[in-house]
Design a protein around this motif. Structure first.
Motif, PDB file in Angstrom:
ATOM      1  N   ASN A  63       0.870  -1.183   0.000  1.00 51.44           N
ATOM      2  CA  ASN A  63       0.000   0.000   0.000  1.00 51.44           C
ATOM      3  C   ASN A  63       0.902   1.227   0.000  1.00 51.44           C
ATOM      4  O   ASN A  63       0.978   1.982   0.968  1.00 51.44           O
ATOM      5  CB  ASN A  63      -0.917  -0.011   1.224  1.00 51.44           C
ATOM      6  N   GLU A 102       0.866   4.087  -1.425  1.00 57.01           N
ATOM      7  CA  GLU A 102       0.294   5.429  -1.289  1.00 57.01           C
ATOM      8  C   GLU A 102       0.168   5.818   0.182  1.00 57.01           C
ATOM      9  O   GLU A 102       0.405   6.973   0.546  1.00 57.01           O
ATOM     10  CB  GLU A 102      -1.078   5.459  -1.968  1.00 57.01           C
ATOM     11  N   ASN A 103      -0.183   4.855   1.035  1.00 53.21           N
ATOM     12  CA  ASN A 103      -0.366   5.154   2.454  1.00 53.21           C
ATOM     13  C   ASN A 103       0.957   5.502   3.126  1.00 53.21           C
ATOM     14  O   ASN A 103       1.061   6.494   3.848  1.00 53.21           O
ATOM     15  CB  ASN A 103      -1.006   3.962   3.171  1.00 53.21           C
ATOM     16  N   GLY A 152       2.340   8.822   1.919  1.00 49.89           N
ATOM     17  CA  GLY A 152       1.570   9.919   2.505  1.00 49.89           C
ATOM     18  C   GLY A 152       1.958  10.178   3.948  1.00 49.89           C
ATOM     19  O   GLY A 152       2.107  11.337   4.375  1.00 49.89           O
ATOM     20  N   ALA A 153       2.140   9.103   4.728  1.00 50.92           N
ATOM     21  CA  ALA A 153       2.517   9.259   6.132  1.00 50.92           C
ATOM     22  C   ALA A 153       3.912   9.874   6.261  1.00 50.92           C
ATOM     23  O   ALA A 153       4.149  10.744   7.112  1.00 50.92           O
ATOM     24  CB  ALA A 153       2.469   7.901   6.830  1.00 50.92           C
ATOM     25  N   VAL A 184       2.270   5.157  10.045  1.00 47.88           N
ATOM     26  CA  VAL A 184       1.174   4.972   9.087  1.00 47.88           C
ATOM     27  C   VAL A 184      -0.129   4.685   9.823  1.00 47.88           C
ATOM     28  O   VAL A 184      -1.188   5.249   9.493  1.00 47.88           O
ATOM     29  CB  VAL A 184       1.514   3.827   8.106  1.00 47.88           C
ATOM     30  N   LYS A 185      -0.089   3.816  10.816  1.00 46.06           N
ATOM     31  CA  LYS A 185      -1.311   3.484  11.570  1.00 46.06           C
ATOM     32  C   LYS A 185      -1.822   4.685  12.361  1.00 46.06           C
ATOM     33  O   LYS A 185      -3.023   4.933  12.440  1.00 46.06           O
ATOM     34  CB  LYS A 185      -1.030   2.311  12.515  1.00 46.06           C
ATOM     35  N   SER A 218      -3.362   7.354   9.925  1.00 45.17           N
ATOM     36  CA  SER A 218      -4.177   6.786   8.841  1.00 45.17           C
ATOM     37  C   SER A 218      -5.373   7.667   8.488  1.00 45.17           C
ATOM     38  O   SER A 218      -5.685   7.856   7.309  1.00 45.17           O
ATOM     39  CB  SER A 218      -4.641   5.380   9.218  1.00 45.17           C
ATOM     40  N   TRP A 219      -6.037   8.234   9.507  1.00 46.27           N
ATOM     41  CA  TRP A 219      -7.233   9.029   9.214  1.00 46.27           C
ATOM     42  C   TRP A 219      -6.864  10.334   8.503  1.00 46.27           C
ATOM     43  O   TRP A 219      -7.596  10.803   7.628  1.00 46.27           O
ATOM     44  CB  TRP A 219      -8.003   9.317  10.501  1.00 46.27           C
ATOM     45  N   ILE A 224      -4.229  10.694   6.548  1.00 47.48           N
ATOM     46  CA  ILE A 224      -3.821  10.305   5.190  1.00 47.48           C
ATOM     47  C   ILE A 224      -5.036  10.086   4.303  1.00 47.48           C
ATOM     48  O   ILE A 224      -5.062  10.499   3.132  1.00 47.48           O
ATOM     49  CB  ILE A 224      -2.953   9.029   5.249  1.00 47.48           C
ATOM     50  N   LYS A 225      -6.059   9.431   4.847  1.00 46.16           N
ATOM     51  CA  LYS A 225      -7.285   9.203   4.060  1.00 46.16           C
ATOM     52  C   LYS A 225      -7.932  10.524   3.671  1.00 46.16           C
ATOM     53  O   LYS A 225      -8.410  10.689   2.550  1.00 46.16           O
ATOM     54  CB  LYS A 225      -8.255   8.338   4.855  1.00 46.16           C
ATOM     55  N   GLN A 261      -5.877  12.086   0.925  1.00 46.08           N
ATOM     56  CA  GLN A 261      -6.084  11.382  -0.344  1.00 46.08           C
ATOM     57  C   GLN A 261      -7.421  11.759  -0.978  1.00 46.08           C
ATOM     58  O   GLN A 261      -7.518  11.906  -2.199  1.00 46.08           O
ATOM     59  CB  GLN A 261      -6.020   9.875  -0.115  1.00 46.08           C
TER      60      GLN A 261
END
Length: 424
Positions: free
Chosen positions: A54, A56-57, A60-61, A134-135, A138-139, A141-142, A145
């Motif tokens: 993944n 992209e995730n 992004g992070a 990343v964890k 995550s919110w 990053i979403k 995106q």
């Protein structure tokens, strides 16, 4: 107070370096090696593979973390220089100049240079912390995106292009390493040859019917045995009447088993009882499928027919393997290649020689999409059956016709054509 600012800036620059190096390492890490390490039970490699899956995730992070620490470091630097030099343009200029140099050298160039020289080892080290980032983010990053995708749709940017297939990626890696000298010519041909099997048909690699060594089933038994034993092949098609009428395949071992008990009286040889049933395959069969059929049936020999059921040639398991490893010769082979290099750098080629074999022998890149043999290529490009002495230039090579027998071009001299400027 100033010392506190300086320490905080150093810590933030170190964090920025960590994010920058992590991005480079995880992006450049070898997926093949990570997969192998994960298969061997390496948990860190499994984390790397999860991040890469993944992409992209994790990018992004990393970008989020990197921008936050860089901006914070710049703010602290501005505050520190303001307290030293007071409010005004000088403090801003000094803060901008110093932070640009520090970020560029210590947070970008240096960590990325280090990471790109050893991406796999660095990726294994940073995978755990980056996975936590990343964890945690995550919110965010979403949300980012969603905004990015929405803006891209507004400006009319379509979906991303399809990624390279696994085969294209492997082929590209092989070609790259070959160009850099890390893979020699022989290994390059073998690796690419294995990938090329799916693009070939039986017609491309078969032995043409004119070059098949056949035996007449109506020969006297002793004569038949002598011809079979003098042949370099162990499997021989037998015909009766016309050569198109193949009645069976004679195996040398079967022949010896049947002949030895006769005590020299080979007139009693029952030929029909030892013949093997011929296996016919269409000339349009993909080579990869034919290889699978050979392996599944435990047979190494098949006759090739066209759409009308006419015999076109034969194919063996060895013919297919030669497309991967090159020519295979044993002590019984007649090593007639049909390719004879000349002192001037040109090559005399028999018309029946496959283009792929000529390319392998010379390192050339003659196209084989429209014709299988050298003679076929000359006729296709010339749009006629040329006479001896005629010369043609196409695809960057000069073809001088040496011999012609009836409607067949049987001999050609091939050389690299001179550049257009020199010809003029």
């Amino acid at each position: 107070m100033i010392a506190g600012y300086a320490i905080a800036i150093v810590i933030l620059l170190m964090m920025s370096a960590f994010f920058s190096g992590s991005e480079t390492a995880l992006t450049a890490a070898s997926r093949a090696r990570m997969h192998a390490l994960e298969r061997d039970g390496d948990k860190r490699a499994r984390t790397v593979n999860q991040l890469i899956a993944n992409r992209e995730n994790f990018i992004g992070a990393i970008l989020l973390g990197n921008n936050v620490v860089n901006i914070l470091a710049s703010v602290l630097a501005t505050t520190m220089f303001t307290s030293l030099f007071g409010q005004g343009g000088l403090a801003l200029v000094l803060a901008t100049a110093v932070m640009t140099v520090l970020v560029l050298i210590f947070s970008e160039v240096m960590p990325k240079t280090y990471a790109i020289t050893r991406p796999d080892s660095v990726a294994l080290v940073v995978a755990g912390p980056i996975s936590v980032v990343v964890k945690t983010a995550s919110w965010i990053i979403k949300l980012i995106q969603m905004i990015v995708n929405g803006v891209l749709r507004l400006v009319g940017v379509g979906a991303a292009a399809s990624p390279l297939s696994a085969e294209e990626e492997i082929r590209g890696a092989i070609d790259l390493h070959a160009a850099e000298g890390a893979v020699d010519k022989e290994n390059h041909l073998r690796l690419v040859g294995a990938l090329d099997l799916k693009d070939l048909t039986v017609e491309d690699v078969m032995i043409h019917r004119k070059n098949i060594y056949m035996l007449d089933a109506d020969l006297e038994p002793r004569q038949l045995i002598m011809k079979a034993l003098s042949s370099p092949h162990t499997r021989l098609p037998l015909y009766r009447g016309e050569k198109e009428e193949i009645i069976g395949i004679l195996h040398a071992k079967d022949l010896l088993r049947a002949a030895l008990p006769l005590g020299g009286d080979v007139s009693k040889l029952d030929l029909d009882s030892i013949l093997r049933k011929p296996w016919f395959v269409p000339e349009t069969t993909p080579v990869q499928e034919q290889l699978n059929q050979f392996l599944a049936r435990g047979q190494h020999f098949a006759l090739v027919i066209d759409e009308y059921g006419e015999l076109q040639g034969l194919i063996t398991l060895e013919d297919i393997l030669e497309e991967i490893v090159g020519a295979i010769h044993d002590e019984h082979d007649v090593q007639i290649q049909g390719v004879r290099p000349q002192p001037d750098g040109s090559v005399n080629v028999d018309g029946w020689v496959p283009i792929r074999d000529l390319n392998r022998a010379t390192g050339w890149d003659l196209p084989d999409e429209e014709a299988v043999t050298v003679a076929g290529l000359v006729i296709h490009e010339a749009q006629t059956i040329p006479e001896p002495g005629q010369s043609f230039v196409f695809h960057g090579y000069r073809f001088n016709v040496l011999r012609r027998q009836r409607n067949q071009v049987t001999g050609v001299n091939v050389s690299k054509a001179a550049p257009v400027a020199e010809v003029d």
